[in-house]
Motif scaffolding. Structure first.
Motif, PDB file in Angstrom:
ATOM      1  N   PRO A   1      35.323  38.991  48.329  1.00  0.00           N
ATOM      2  CA  PRO A   1      35.894  40.338  48.511  1.00  0.00           C
ATOM      3  C   PRO A   1      37.348  40.443  48.066  1.00  0.00           C
ATOM      4  CG  PRO A   1      34.592  39.705  50.424  1.00  0.00           C
ATOM      5  CD  PRO A   1      34.700  38.480  49.563  1.00  0.00           C
ATOM      6  N   GLU A   2      38.128  39.393  48.320  1.00  0.00           N
ATOM      7  CA  GLU A   2      39.531  39.407  47.896  1.00  0.00           C
ATOM      8  C   GLU A   2      39.638  39.493  46.379  1.00  0.00           C
ATOM      9  OE1 GLU A   2      43.204  36.229  47.412  1.00  0.00           O
ATOM     10  OE2 GLU A   2      41.469  35.679  48.635  1.00  0.00           O
TER      11      GLU A   2
ATOM     12  N   GLU B   1      29.532  46.618  46.770  1.00  0.00           N
ATOM     13  CA  GLU B   1      30.031  47.170  48.030  1.00  0.00           C
ATOM     14  C   GLU B   1      28.967  47.076  49.113  1.00  0.00           C
ATOM     15  OE1 GLU B   1      31.028  51.513  49.858  1.00  0.00           O
ATOM     16  OE2 GLU B   1      31.765  51.106  47.837  1.00  0.00           O
TER      17      GLU B   1
ATOM     18  N   HIS C   1      27.780  42.981  49.495  1.00  0.00           N
ATOM     19  CA  HIS C   1      28.814  42.055  49.973  1.00  0.00           C
ATOM     20  C   HIS C   1      29.724  42.703  51.004  1.00  0.00           C
ATOM     21  CE1 HIS C   1      27.804  38.955  46.997  1.00  0.00           C
ATOM     22  NE2 HIS C   1      27.494  39.976  46.239  1.00  0.00           N
ATOM     23  N   LYS C   2      29.320  43.921  51.424  1.00  0.00           N
ATOM     24  CA  LYS C   2      30.015  44.603  52.519  1.00  0.00           C
ATOM     25  C   LYS C   2      31.506  44.722  52.276  1.00  0.00           C
ATOM     26  CE  LYS C   2      26.073  44.859  54.513  1.00  0.00           C
ATOM     27  NZ  LYS C   2      25.319  46.114  54.433  1.00  0.00           N
ATOM     28  N   ARG C   3      31.833  45.116  51.029  1.00  0.00           N
ATOM     29  CA  ARG C   3      33.230  45.395  50.723  1.00  0.00           C
ATOM     30  C   ARG C   3      33.658  46.688  51.387  1.00  0.00           C
ATOM     31  NH1 ARG C   3      34.073  47.392  46.384  1.00  0.00           N
ATOM     32  NH2 ARG C   3      36.320  47.106  46.414  1.00  0.00           N
ATOM     33  N   THR C   4      34.971  46.833  51.566  1.00  0.00           N
ATOM     34  CA  THR C   4      35.524  48.111  51.998  1.00  0.00           C
ATOM     35  C   THR C   4      35.374  49.097  50.855  1.00  0.00           C
ATOM     36  OG1 THR C   4      37.147  46.983  53.373  1.00  0.00           O
ATOM     37  CG2 THR C   4      37.606  49.294  52.801  1.00  0.00           C
TER      38      THR C   4
ATOM     39  N   ASP D   1      38.557  43.036  45.104  1.00  0.00           N
ATOM     40  CA  ASP D   1      39.591  44.043  45.344  1.00  0.00           C
ATOM     41  C   ASP D   1      40.765  43.882  44.382  1.00  0.00           C
ATOM     42  OD1 ASP D   1      38.237  45.325  47.378  1.00  0.00           O
ATOM     43  OD2 ASP D   1      39.137  44.123  48.965  1.00  0.00           O
TER      44      ASP D   1
END
Length: 344
Positions: free
Chosen positions: A126-127, A271, A274-277, A130
């Motif tokens: 996720p990092e 999203e 991987h349950k990203r914001t 983003d």
């Protein structure tokens, strides 16, 4: 070249474990993508810190490449320093994502790859996503934030090659793939979307190569003074009602638009999986699933009730945005995917 250098020019009769070297391709060279005026980016990989033998070999190889009139970008690092820099610098991390073994000590390169996966990639998906998407947004803003500029930058501009690279980097970071085709097997892209990716990539690369040949330098903009010649080189001829340059630029804009559609599909998928914001997050107002005006509300996100809803009733594409704005909802990533796919 490497073999002659280490076996004949600087042979080691009894080498230690420190006298090892691996040649690694990074950047466009690592992706197997080089335009006529591109640099060759190399990583000289060492097991530990530099030794006199390693310094001699690297210097000799660089002079050979420079004597061949090649433009070489290079770094000389140990495995430990590669991992340390990758933690701190997203550009170096991205370079390691697309690195490719060339020659030399292959076990040393395998050690780097394994440590990179274990020490850097693990739990940082996720990092990385983003960071790359923020980098993309800043790049778009800097270059006009439109696919339809009259002198677009086909590498860095919106809908250009760098946007395809961003998708490739993210996919390679999140999944253990070596080829973009493998995303179809993972159900990230459909076969049709893969073909769209490949056609866009092929077109943009043909244009970029022609630009480099016409300009005689690493130029990335489709400036007015070369657009006509590019159209002729790529087979776009004047017709009764349409000039060749107009057909060429229309094709460019259509390709840039297709890259944008792929980006939306891919971002929606990661999203959700991987349950990203969400990139544009609205306040959460509940977690129940319930039907609202012909759509399914899942938490704070609007989704379709049936996967064929948009294909059967295209007006729902407008209605879902209207409802989201009116009620302050998010739109579910799956709905975004289905919307783009329904539009073809």
């Amino acid at each position: 070249m490497y073999d002659v250098t280490v076996e004949r020019v600087f042979p080691m009769i009894n080498p230690t474990t420190a006298e090892r070297l691996s040649l690694v391709a990074v950047g466009g060279y690592g992706r197997d993508e080089l335009a006529p005026q591109s640099d060759i980016d190399l990583l000289f990989l060492l097991p530990y810190k530099q030794t006199p033998w390693g310094e001699q070999v690297v210097e000799y190889l660089l002079y050979l490449l420079w004597d061949l009139s090649l433009k070489v970008g290079y770094a000389t690092r140990s495995v430990d320093s590669c991992i340390r820099y990758a933690r701190e610098d997203m550009t170096i991390r991205t370079g390691l994502v697309e690195s490719r073994y060339l020659w030399g000590d292959e076990d040393l390169y395998k050690e780097l790859r394994q440590r990179f996966r274990d020490d850097i990639v693990a739990n940082t998906g996720p990092e990385f996503v983003d960071e790359k998407l923020e980098e993309r947004d800043l790049r778009h803003h800097r270059l006009g934030d439109s696919r339809y500029l009259v002198e677009p930058n086909l590498k860095e501009g919106k809908g250009g090659l760098r946007d395809l690279h961003t998708l490739y980097w993210i996919a390679k970071y999140l999944y253990p793939i070596d080829d973009i085709k493998e995303l179809v097997e993972l159900d990230v892209l459909t076969a049709a979307e893969l073909r769209t990716f490949q056609r866009a990539e092929e077109f943009l690369w043909r244009v970029r190569c022609h630009v480099h040949y016409v300009a005689g330098r690493p130029e990335e903009r489709l400036t007015f003074d070369i657009q006509t010649e590019l159209a002729e080189r790529m087979g776009y001829r004047d017709k009764a009602k349409t000039r060749g340059i107009e057909s060429f630029m229309k094709q460019y804009y259509l390709v840039a638009k297709s890259v944008g559609s792929l980006t939306r599909i891919f971002c929606a998928f990661i999203e959700e999986k991987h349950k990203r914001t969400p990139r544009f997050r609205l306040p959460l107002i509940g977690l129940r699933r319930r039907e609202v005006d012909g759509f399914m509300l899942e938490g704070s996100r609007l989704n379709v009730i049936d996967e064929k809803d948009f294909a059967n009733d295209p007006i729902k594409m407008i209605r879902i945005f209207h409802l989201a704005q009116e009620k302050n909802y998010d739109i579910h990533p799956q709905a975004l995917q289905l919307m783009v796919r329904a539009r073809g």
